[in-house]
Design a protein around this motif. Structure first.
Motif, PDB file in Angstrom:
ATOM      1  N   GLY A 231       0.837  -1.183   0.000  1.00  0.00           N
ATOM      2  CA  GLY A 231       0.000   0.000   0.000  1.00  0.00           C
ATOM      3  C   GLY A 231       0.876   1.237   0.000  1.00  0.00           C
ATOM      4  O   GLY A 231       1.826   1.335   0.780  1.00  0.00           O
ATOM      5  N   VAL A 232       0.590   2.173  -0.895  1.00  0.00           N
ATOM      6  CA  VAL A 232       1.350   3.422  -0.995  1.00  0.00           C
ATOM      7  C   VAL A 232       0.534   4.527  -0.340  1.00  0.00           C
ATOM      8  O   VAL A 232      -0.629   4.741  -0.706  1.00  0.00           O
ATOM      9  N   MET A 233       1.128   5.220   0.644  1.00  0.00           N
ATOM     10  CA  MET A 233       0.427   6.259   1.375  1.00  0.00           C
ATOM     11  C   MET A 233       0.967   7.646   1.015  1.00  0.00           C
ATOM     12  O   MET A 233       2.168   7.834   0.847  1.00  0.00           O
ATOM     13  N   TYR A 234       0.025   8.585   0.918  1.00  0.00           N
ATOM     14  CA  TYR A 234       0.378   9.980   0.662  1.00  0.00           C
ATOM     15  C   TYR A 234      -0.646  10.865   1.350  1.00  0.00           C
ATOM     16  O   TYR A 234      -1.858  10.637   1.211  1.00  0.00           O
ATOM     17  N   GLY A 278       8.734  19.015  -5.825  1.00  0.00           N
ATOM     18  CA  GLY A 278       7.822  19.617  -4.860  1.00  0.00           C
ATOM     19  C   GLY A 278       8.044  19.136  -3.437  1.00  0.00           C
ATOM     20  O   GLY A 278       9.042  18.482  -3.120  1.00  0.00           O
ATOM     21  N   TYR A 279       7.066  19.463  -2.589  1.00  0.00           N
ATOM     22  CA  TYR A 279       7.161  19.155  -1.161  1.00  0.00           C
ATOM     23  C   TYR A 279       5.890  18.447  -0.687  1.00  0.00           C
ATOM     24  O   TYR A 279       4.812  18.639  -1.263  1.00  0.00           O
ATOM     25  N   PRO A 280       5.997  17.633   0.377  1.00  0.00           N
ATOM     26  CA  PRO A 280       4.799  17.006   0.934  1.00  0.00           C
ATOM     27  C   PRO A 280       3.787  18.064   1.374  1.00  0.00           C
ATOM     28  O   PRO A 280       4.167  19.185   1.731  1.00  0.00           O
ATOM     29  N   PRO A 281       2.502  17.728   1.372  1.00  0.00           N
ATOM     30  CA  PRO A 281       1.470  18.712   1.702  1.00  0.00           C
ATOM     31  C   PRO A 281       1.415  19.023   3.196  1.00  0.00           C
ATOM     32  O   PRO A 281       1.915  18.254   4.025  1.00  0.00           O
ATOM     33  N   PHE A 292      -1.962  15.085  -4.364  1.00  0.00           N
ATOM     34  CA  PHE A 292      -0.694  15.000  -5.090  1.00  0.00           C
ATOM     35  C   PHE A 292      -0.668  15.907  -6.322  1.00  0.00           C
ATOM     36  O   PHE A 292       0.377  16.078  -6.940  1.00  0.00           O
ATOM     37  N   ALA A 293      -1.784  16.521  -6.658  1.00  0.00           N
ATOM     38  CA  ALA A 293      -1.879  17.317  -7.891  1.00  0.00           C
ATOM     39  C   ALA A 293      -0.786  18.385  -8.024  1.00  0.00           C
ATOM     40  O   ALA A 293      -0.229  18.560  -9.130  1.00  0.00           O
TER      41      ALA A 293
END
Length: 333
Positions: A231-234, A278-281, A292-293
């Motif tokens: 599972g990929v988490m964001y 970019g950077y994490p939200p 992730f947009a």
């Protein structure tokens, strides 16, 4: 048997100036005997998810879920279901270590620095009903299982190497024969040789004890020889969930493609490693559209205005992306 059933899990950290939404509407099922990998950048919610299953988050934390069920089989073959969120603290204490245990990210933080290893092992077993007559033999048995020499039981944590301490943490997590072990980055800060031995130990003990494991890591390459599903988490959410081989050969979320592209490849021509732009939200802010947009080269108008559903695009392959059917053009290989 379905071991773990979670629907719409949300976790909030209540702070003085803001509220951090650490887990967002996470739903997942896990089968008995499965190794499930969870991967993502630091701060994506992986460790929070693991600790929410044990309910060991700070008191200021708020946890909600439509369903958070652990199923286990009794000695008589009956299925016992426990609603983790509705258990009292005293019943949760009986659940921890006995049915769900955790290998923490830093062994020095999880082992008491002023207590011998054998006393820490004995405490865990004593509170789960093991008799004094069987505790000593059980300590020796699990130290052998973790390939540790006998002198370790009489040692203090500072007298052991990092690899030995991590093996102690693994042995301690297995002492009471839990159905589910949560391994939170158990190879962090270890050299690659010790990492390989720790992973080999987990694979062997999983087979020998029929364990189910949630393996949490930020290094997706570690899961290749360990997990059945990944599972990929964001931003606190699952953005992709697939069988391990399927995820590595046919990722469908741009974030998953980016993570896989960061893995160095020995057989490919030499080239500059991919860097995620970019950077994490900021997880204290509400998400409009896809989180992730802002970092995604495939983003279109719908991505910034509408949250994508977590949907199945092929058997067992779930993804949260509006453009999942068209973005995989092979350029991630």
């Amino acid at each position: 048997m379905t071991l773990l059933e979670i629907e719409n899990l949300n976790v909030f950290y209540e702070m003085k100036s803001k509220t951090v939404h650490a887990i967002r509407n996470l739903s997942i099922k896990m089968e008995e005997g499965e190794v499930l990998g969870l991967v993502g950048e630091s701060g994506s919610g992986k460790s929070t998810f693991g600790m929410s299953l044990l309910r060991i988050l700070p008191e200021s934390t708020k946890i909600t879920a439509d369903k958070m069920i652990l199923n286990r089989q009794s000695s008589k073959g009956e299925i016992i279901s426990s609603n983790i969120l509705k258990l009292s603290e005293s019943r949760m204490r009986r659940l921890r270590w006995k049915h769900i245990s955790m290998i923490f990210q830093s062994s020095m933080n999880s082992l008491n620095p002023v207590t011998r290893i054998e006393d820490q092992f004995a405490d865990a077993m004593f509170w789960h009903g093991y008799k004094k007559s069987e505790i000593s033999a059980r300590i020796d048995s699990y130290l052998r299982l973790a390939e540790l020499p006998s002198f370790v039981r009489y040692s203090y944590p500072h007298e052991l190497s990092g690899g030995m301490k991590q093996r102690c943490a693994i042995a301690m997590s297995l002492l009471c024969n839990p159905e589910l072990v949560i391994a939170d980055e158990p190879t962090t800060a270890l050299d690659v040789v010790v990492q390989r031995k720790i992973l080999k130990l987990l694979v062997e003990t999983k087979s020998e004890l029929n364990l189910s494991i949630i393996f949490i890591t930020h290094d997706i390459s570690l899961l290749a020889s360990l997990a059945q599903r990944v599972g990929v988490m964001y931003d606190g959410s699952l953005v992709e969930l697939a069988p391990m081989n399927e995820l590595f050969t046919n990722p469908r979320h741009p974030y998953s493609i980016g993570l896989i592209a960061t893995i160095p490849r020995l057989k490919d021509e030499r080239k500059e490693l991919f860097e995620m732009p970019g950077y994490p939200p900021d997880m204290s802010k509400d998400v409009v559209g896809c989180a992730f947009a802002p970092r995604c080269k495939y983003a279109s108008g719908i991505c910034t205005s509408q949250t994508p559903d977590f949907r199945e695009i092929s058997p067992g392959h779930m993804v949260s992306c509006h453009n999942a059917e068209v973005i995989n053009d092979g350029t991630h290989n």
